[in-house]
Design a protein around this motif. Structure first.
Motif, PDB file in Angstrom:
ATOM      1  N   ALA A  91      44.257  35.337  48.802  1.00 18.08           N
ATOM      2  CA  ALA A  91      43.067  35.809  49.793  1.00 18.08           C
ATOM      3  C   ALA A  91      41.975  34.745  50.493  1.00 18.08           C
ATOM      4  O   ALA A  91      41.688  35.054  51.557  1.00 18.08           O
ATOM      5  CB  ALA A  91      42.108  36.941  49.115  1.00 18.08           C
ATOM      6  N   ALA A  92      41.975  33.775  49.731  1.00 13.96           N
ATOM      7  CA  ALA A  92      41.041  32.584  50.366  1.00 13.96           C
ATOM      8  C   ALA A  92      41.823  31.635  51.156  1.00 13.96           C
ATOM      9  O   ALA A  92      40.953  30.985  51.963  1.00 13.96           O
ATOM     10  CB  ALA A  92      40.601  31.762  49.210  1.00 13.96           C
ATOM     11  N   GLU A  93      43.024  32.234  51.590  1.00 14.64           N
ATOM     12  CA  GLU A  93      43.753  31.225  52.385  1.00 14.64           C
ATOM     13  C   GLU A  93      44.286  32.209  53.787  1.00 14.64           C
ATOM     14  O   GLU A  93      43.972  33.183  53.742  1.00 14.64           O
ATOM     15  CB  GLU A  93      45.206  31.072  51.830  1.00 14.64           C
ATOM     16  CG  GLU A  93      45.298  30.234  50.508  1.00 14.64           C
ATOM     17  CD  GLU A  93      45.449  28.705  50.833  1.00 14.64           C
ATOM     18  OE1 GLU A  93      45.452  28.290  52.319  1.00 14.64           O
ATOM     19  OE2 GLU A  93      45.796  27.884  49.869  1.00 14.64           O
ATOM     20  N   SER A 116      47.282  40.619  52.579  1.00  9.36           N
ATOM     21  CA  SER A 116      46.283  41.458  52.724  1.00  9.36           C
ATOM     22  C   SER A 116      45.875  42.454  51.848  1.00  9.36           C
ATOM     23  O   SER A 116      44.627  42.810  51.116  1.00  9.36           O
ATOM     24  CB  SER A 116      46.511  42.689  53.769  1.00  9.36           C
ATOM     25  OG  SER A 116      46.560  42.008  55.096  1.00  9.36           O
ATOM     26  N   ALA A 117      46.977  42.627  50.837  1.00  5.27           N
ATOM     27  CA  ALA A 117      46.780  43.345  49.494  1.00  5.27           C
ATOM     28  C   ALA A 117      45.832  42.535  48.622  1.00  5.27           C
ATOM     29  O   ALA A 117      45.134  43.146  47.846  1.00  5.27           O
ATOM     30  CB  ALA A 117      48.224  43.769  48.840  1.00  5.27           C
ATOM     31  N   ALA A 118      46.235  41.116  48.499  1.00  3.72           N
ATOM     32  CA  ALA A 118      45.272  40.315  47.783  1.00  3.72           C
ATOM     33  C   ALA A 118      43.902  40.299  48.107  1.00  3.72           C
ATOM     34  O   ALA A 118      43.037  40.405  47.251  1.00  3.72           O
ATOM     35  CB  ALA A 118      45.874  39.057  47.599  1.00  3.72           C
ATOM     36  N   ALA A 119      43.627  40.327  49.492  1.00  3.17           N
ATOM     37  CA  ALA A 119      42.060  40.375  49.903  1.00  3.17           C
ATOM     38  C   ALA A 119      41.781  41.783  49.574  1.00  3.17           C
ATOM     39  O   ALA A 119      40.505  41.573  49.116  1.00  3.17           O
ATOM     40  CB  ALA A 119      41.997  40.323  51.356  1.00  3.17           C
ATOM     41  N   ALA A 120      42.146  42.868  49.379  1.00  2.00           N
ATOM     42  CA  ALA A 120      41.748  44.204  49.027  1.00  2.00           C
ATOM     43  C   ALA A 120      41.494  44.313  47.635  1.00  2.00           C
ATOM     44  O   ALA A 120      40.511  44.710  47.171  1.00  2.00           O
ATOM     45  CB  ALA A 120      42.692  45.395  49.424  1.00  2.00           C
ATOM     46  N   ILE A 121      42.328  43.525  46.843  1.00  2.00           N
ATOM     47  CA  ILE A 121      42.160  43.460  45.265  1.00  2.00           C
ATOM     48  C   ILE A 121      40.804  42.668  45.055  1.00  2.00           C
ATOM     49  O   ILE A 121      40.203  43.031  44.046  1.00  2.00           O
ATOM     50  CB  ILE A 121      43.527  42.812  44.942  1.00  2.00           C
ATOM     51  CG1 ILE A 121      44.663  43.915  44.679  1.00  2.00           C
ATOM     52  CG2 ILE A 121      43.295  42.329  43.150  1.00  2.00           C
ATOM     53  CD1 ILE A 121      45.756  43.212  44.443  1.00  2.00           C
ATOM     54  N   ALA A 122      40.761  41.525  45.664  1.00  5.16           N
ATOM     55  CA  ALA A 122      39.632  40.732  45.570  1.00  5.16           C
ATOM     56  C   ALA A 122      38.429  41.356  45.871  1.00  5.16           C
ATOM     57  O   ALA A 122      37.454  41.356  45.154  1.00  5.16           O
ATOM     58  CB  ALA A 122      39.799  39.434  46.321  1.00  5.16           C
ATOM     59  N   GLU A 123      38.334  42.310  47.015  1.00  2.00           N
ATOM     60  CA  GLU A 123      37.055  42.815  47.395  1.00  2.00           C
ATOM     61  C   GLU A 123      36.730  44.041  46.475  1.00  2.00           C
ATOM     62  O   GLU A 123      35.788  44.403  46.457  1.00  2.00           O
ATOM     63  CB  GLU A 123      37.244  42.957  48.830  1.00  2.00           C
ATOM     64  CG  GLU A 123      37.243  41.700  49.845  1.00  2.00           C
ATOM     65  CD  GLU A 123      37.615  42.016  51.044  1.00  2.00           C
ATOM     66  OE1 GLU A 123      37.695  43.195  51.557  1.00  2.00           O
ATOM     67  OE2 GLU A 123      38.189  41.142  51.957  1.00  2.00           O
ATOM     68  N   ARG A 124      37.931  44.942  46.457  1.00  2.00           N
ATOM     69  CA  ARG A 124      37.500  46.031  46.121  1.00  2.00           C
ATOM     70  C   ARG A 124      37.965  46.346  44.721  1.00  2.00           C
ATOM     71  O   ARG A 124      37.466  47.507  43.944  1.00  2.00           O
ATOM     72  CB  ARG A 124      38.337  47.214  46.850  1.00  2.00           C
ATOM     73  CG  ARG A 124      38.164  47.143  48.370  1.00  2.00           C
ATOM     74  CD  ARG A 124      38.472  48.392  49.157  1.00  2.00           C
ATOM     75  NE  ARG A 124      39.773  48.794  48.875  1.00  2.00           N
ATOM     76  CZ  ARG A 124      40.852  48.595  49.736  1.00  2.00           C
ATOM     77  NH1 ARG A 124      40.870  48.055  50.795  1.00  2.00           N
ATOM     78  NH2 ARG A 124      42.369  48.799  49.357  1.00  2.00           N
ATOM     79  N   HIS A 125      38.640  45.525  43.984  1.00  2.00           N
ATOM     80  CA  HIS A 125      39.160  45.625  42.645  1.00  2.00           C
ATOM     81  C   HIS A 125      38.724  44.694  41.866  1.00  2.00           C
ATOM     82  O   HIS A 125      39.267  44.284  40.565  1.00  2.00           O
ATOM     83  CB  HIS A 125      40.569  45.910  42.681  1.00  2.00           C
ATOM     84  CG  HIS A 125      41.083  47.309  43.368  1.00  2.00           C
ATOM     85  ND1 HIS A 125      40.937  48.496  43.049  1.00  2.00           N
ATOM     86  CD2 HIS A 125      41.589  47.255  44.545  1.00  2.00           C
ATOM     87  CE1 HIS A 125      41.434  49.328  43.800  1.00  2.00           C
ATOM     88  NE2 HIS A 125      41.904  48.552  44.995  1.00  2.00           N
ATOM     89  N   GLY A 126      37.623  43.859  41.946  1.00  2.00           N
ATOM     90  CA  GLY A 126      37.138  42.856  41.325  1.00  2.00           C
ATOM     91  C   GLY A 126      37.971  41.728  40.845  1.00  2.00           C
ATOM     92  O   GLY A 126      37.920  40.870  39.892  1.00  2.00           O
ATOM     93  N   GLY A 127      39.187  41.715  41.740  1.00  2.00           N
ATOM     94  CA  GLY A 127      40.121  40.523  41.641  1.00  2.00           C
ATOM     95  C   GLY A 127      41.323  40.747  40.592  1.00  2.00           C
ATOM     96  O   GLY A 127      42.190  40.276  40.369  1.00  2.00           O
ATOM     97  N   GLU A 128      41.332  42.283  40.311  1.00  2.00           N
ATOM     98  CA  GLU A 128      42.282  42.616  39.411  1.00  2.00           C
ATOM     99  C   GLU A 128      43.145  43.455  39.994  1.00  2.00           C
ATOM    100  O   GLU A 128      42.794  44.238  40.441  1.00  2.00           O
ATOM    101  CB  GLU A 128      41.731  43.122  37.872  1.00  2.00           C
ATOM    102  CG  GLU A 128      40.953  42.234  36.916  1.00  2.00           C
ATOM    103  CD  GLU A 128      41.455  40.995  36.433  1.00  2.00           C
ATOM    104  OE1 GLU A 128      42.807  41.287  36.174  1.00  2.00           O
ATOM    105  OE2 GLU A 128      41.130  39.893  36.495  1.00  2.00           O
ATOM    106  N   VAL A 129      44.693  43.309  39.769  1.00  3.99           N
ATOM    107  CA  VAL A 129      45.592  44.216  40.321  1.00  3.99           C
ATOM    108  C   VAL A 129      45.210  45.812  39.634  1.00  3.99           C
ATOM    109  O   VAL A 129      45.282  45.763  38.342  1.00  3.99           O
ATOM    110  CB  VAL A 129      46.991  43.743  39.910  1.00  3.99           C
ATOM    111  CG1 VAL A 129      47.945  44.966  40.266  1.00  3.99           C
ATOM    112  CG2 VAL A 129      47.354  42.686  40.598  1.00  3.99           C
ATOM    113  N   PRO A 130      45.066  46.735  40.524  1.00  4.29           N
ATOM    114  CA  PRO A 130      44.774  48.060  39.901  1.00  4.29           C
ATOM    115  C   PRO A 130      45.852  48.656  38.907  1.00  4.29           C
ATOM    116  O   PRO A 130      46.874  48.393  39.311  1.00  4.29           O
ATOM    117  CB  PRO A 130      44.320  48.686  41.115  1.00  4.29           C
ATOM    118  CG  PRO A 130      45.169  48.114  42.347  1.00  4.29           C
ATOM    119  CD  PRO A 130      45.105  46.614  41.919  1.00  4.29           C
TER     120      PRO A 130
END
Length: 318
Positions: A91-93, A116-130
């Motif tokens: 997500a940082a890239e 985009s999914a990685a960014a959403a995971i970083a932002e909304r799921h504390g960085g863990e795959v839901p």
DNA sequence: TATGCGTGGAT
DNA sequence: TATCCAAGCAT
């Protein structure tokens, strides 16, 4: 790999709310042991199946494997996980870096969606795959299959994992036809749910095993029925392996399509170390109208961007 | 539900 | 050489 305990919780009769009893349930459970035992002996040692892959590794592999053979995914997968071991790292890239690292896997929109999914995971799921199926489904690039696959393979949950391999195995072994319908039907989903072992860990094993069976033996072109653990139970075999009836599979030619032109344009941008002039892109295709349409499509898809000076690049890259 | 979306190996 | 096919998704 876990031990190949072929035990399967059979559908407990009687009692309350569970799934409705079905006539095929007893026959269904007869399929579990042979397939799971076969899997224990024949499963490929793929990197995303190793414990250290984690949910992120499983998720990356599932994106890459959408419509793309294992052999081509392997090297790109290794590079991605080395470079971006966690969702937040990707997500940082800039998104263009994901597109570039996607290489020639094809369908590069998948790279964008994974980013985009990685960014959403970083932002909304504390960085863990839901872990939740519905939360997975809400992520870009994750549909019914991928959500079930991640929940099942990464988290050991009980889901019907219905990909092209499993659909073909069920079509043959249970329905007695050479191929499944062109589009996944409600009947196929229902069948997949009925065949699902009760125990979550067994269901996850079953999902991986049926996929592997379809990938290795029960293949589209030339199935190896002689080695198949279901050969004596297979409805298609018992019917004499009748040829497919109905409309031809499909037939989409590739040469001359916008897809081909998009591919050529993107290949130039991927390999360029700096933004490229329009004139360079113009050389990949002779027909101006189609060329412009393809480039416009890439830009509106977010796969390319036009700089103020008129040059083009992968989005956010240098 | 039908279509667009890449790429390359196998047959 | 042409066609088929590969762990689908979004619209």
């Amino acid at each position: 790999m876990t031990a190949t305990t072929a035990t399967t919780a059979t559908n407990a009769p009687g009692t309350a709310p569970g799934p409705p009893p079905s006539a095929t349930a007893p026959a269904a459970t007869a399929l579990h042991a042979p397939v799971i035992e076969w899997f224990g002996r024949n499963a490929r040692d793929l990197p995303w199946r190793r414990p250290e892959a984690g949910a992120w590794g499983v998720m990356v592999s599932e994106f890459m494997l959408q419509q793309t053979p294992v052999s081509r995914v392997l090297p790109v997968y290794e590079e991605w996980l080395r470079r971006w071991p966690r969702p937040a790292d990707l997500a940082a890239e800039p998104p263009g870096e994901a597109v570039r690292a996607w290489g020639r896997l094809g369908y590069p929109r998948r790279a964008l969606r994974l980013h985009s999914a990685a960014a959403a995971i970083a932002e909304r799921h504390g960085g863990e795959v839901p872990t939740d199926h519905h939360q997975l489904l809400a992520l870009p690039g994750i549909g019914e299959y991928t959500a079930a696959a991640v929940a099942s393979f990464a988290y050991g949950q009980r889901h019907a994992v219905l990909d092209t391999n499993v659909r073909r195995v069920f079509a043959r072994a249970v329905s007695g036809t050479e191929f499944p319908p062109n589009a996944t039907t409600a009947a196929e989903r229902k069948l997949a749910r009925m065949l699902l072992p009760e125990e979550p860990a067994t269901a996850a094993r079953w999902a991986a095993a049926t996929m592997e069976l379809g990938a290795l033996l029960c293949t589209a072109r030339t199935p190896e029925c002689g080695r198949c653990p279901l050969t004596d139970l297979c409805a298609w075999r018992q019917a004499g392996s009748p040829a497919h009836q109905g409309p031809p599979r499909r037939g989409q030619t590739y040469a001359g399509t916008d897809r081909q032109v998009r591919g050529k344009l993107l290949a130039v941008l991927r390999e360029a170390a700096a933004p490229v002039d329009r004139a360079v892109l113009d050389r990949v295709w002779h027909e101006p109208e189609q060329r412009a349409r393809a480039l416009g499509g890439l830009i509106s898809d977010g796969l390319a961007e036009r700089l103020p000076d008129g040059r083009y690049r992968l989005p956010g890259t240098t």
